[in-house]
Write an enzyme that holds these catalytic residues in place. Structure first.
Site, PDB file in Angstrom:
ATOM      1  N   ASP A 144       9.047  10.603   0.806  1.00  0.00           N
ATOM      2  CA  ASP A 144       7.746  10.658  -0.167  1.00  0.00           C
ATOM      3  C   ASP A 144       6.573  11.299   0.641  1.00  0.00           C
ATOM      4  OD1 ASP A 144       7.612   8.585   2.187  1.00  0.00           O
ATOM      5  OD2 ASP A 144       7.039   7.073   0.572  1.00  0.00           O
ATOM      6  N   LYS A 192       0.432  -0.974  11.880  1.00  0.00           N
ATOM      7  CA  LYS A 192      -0.628  -1.228  10.901  1.00  0.00           C
ATOM      8  C   LYS A 192      -1.776  -1.865  11.787  1.00  0.00           C
ATOM      9  CE  LYS A 192       2.264  -0.799   6.911  1.00  0.00           C
ATOM     10  NZ  LYS A 192       2.758  -1.468   5.625  1.00  0.00           N
TER      11      LYS A 192
END
Length: 360
Positions: free
Chosen positions: A108, A159
């Protein structure tokens, strides 16, 4: 010739409700399915065999992509249950049987990275894994790295907050891997490369980074999807003759094959229209993405929307910015759909839809 594994599973929860009915990698991006951008990059880089690591809606993906693409032999490795980012590579490698460096990448992402240059750097460094890195403004959504002067990844933080981020270089989702790394991945369970494998390699000094500039889109949600489409529309969408009697085109515009536009219709600016669509007389499509087989009725206005495949929009309909319409929806004449409304698959809309409504 090189071999590659493309991570093609995942439930695409942030692309719902469209992804309930369509695999993420078949979403059209500037004129072709998302997966074809990845396969084109691999083909241009000399890859001759690809294994697609699949799970959710795997049959739909297989039906479109098939067993061959531009000379690349394609196989499918099916996960019975999600295996993270490391597990699918371990599973797919049984089919790939790599004996030398291979590529693994997320399906993706859309990028113009120079994979051959990355391969040369990888060989020179004697890395076990080289991770492509891209600089972003806000790294908090990604795995973030700190490099030493030799290009080794010293830290890999998944993250982090902006304050905790060691840099703005993020994991771009493209890896060059030596087969020996496969021995580090446990079989039969969910494994995170970023949290379980990369920190070990970093401590050993065998995890290197490859920073690159240029195009890189990580399509994680509908906002990312919209951004990638319009950026590619401006620079990469196929150019077609749009001189049609009676239709007004305001560039940039992309029209798919066998799409028809009628007299007094206006298309653009910033309109991507898929294959076998129909834009009826007096209709207006602007700042919008239409998948294949969409019909926009007479005098209807579509502004700032994403409309998935096989949607029928009646006459005198008004679709306002931010609207998401899933596959196989029918909208009756005269309907107004308010800003940021979401319509799920297989619905028939016979009454106005208020702003931010979620029609399930």
């Amino acid at each position: 010739m090189m071999k590659a594994i493309v991570l093609s599973g995942g439930f695409a929860t942030r692309l719902r409700p469209i992804s309930y009915a369509l695999p993420k990698l078949l979403f059209p991006v500037a004129g072709k399915p998302m997966i074809y951008w990845t396969l084109d990059l691999l083909q241009e880089s000399g890859v001759d065999q690809v294994v697609l690591a699949v799970n959710y809606l795997a049959d739909s993906l297989r039906a479109v992509v098939g067993q061959k693409y531009k000379g690349i032999r394609i196989n499918y490795s099916l996960e019975d249950e999600p295996l993270g980012t490391g597990g699918p590579i371990k599973l797919a490698a049984r089919m790939l049987k790599p004996k030398e460096t291979f590529i693994a990448m997320n399906g993706d992402i859309i990028t113009d990275i120079d994979l051959n240059k990355m391969i040369r750097n990888h060989k020179r460094s004697k890395a076990v894994v080289t991770d492509a890195l891209h600089e972003v403004r806000d790294p908090s959504r990604f795995g973030v790295v700190k490099l030493d002067p030799a290009g080794r990844i010293q830290r890999f933080v998944e993250k982090p907050t902006l304050r905790e981020a060691p840099s703005r270089l993020v994991n771009a989702g493209i890896y060059l891997i030596e087969p020996t790394m496969l021995n580090m991945i446990p079989s039969g369970r969910k494994v995170s490369l970023e949290r379980e494998i990369f920190p070990i390699l970093a401590k050993r000094g065998r995890l290197f980074g490859f920073p690159f500039k240029g195009q890189w889109f990580d399509i994680g949600n509908l906002a990312d999807y919209r951004k990638a489409n319009f950026a590619l529309l401006r620079g990469h969408a196929p150019k077609r003759d749009l001189q049609r009697r009676g239709t007004r085109f305001k560039q940039p515009v992309f029209l798919g094959e066998q799409t028809k536009t009628e007299t007094a219709a206006t298309v653009g600016p910033n309109a991507l229209v898929g294959r076998n669509c129909v834009i009826r007389r007096g209709a207006h499509v602007v700042d919008s993405i239409l998948f294949d087989r969409v019909t926009i009725g007479e005098r209807s206005i579509v502004s700032g929307a994403i409309i998935a495949s096989s949607v029928l929009v009646g006459k005198n309909v008004r679709i306002e910015p931010g609207t998401i319409i899933s596959p196989n929806v029918k909208i009756s004449d005269g309907i107004r759909i308010g800003k940021d409304a979401i319509i799920h698959p297989y619905k028939e809309i016979t009454a106005n839809v208020r702003p931010r409504a979620n029609v399930m």
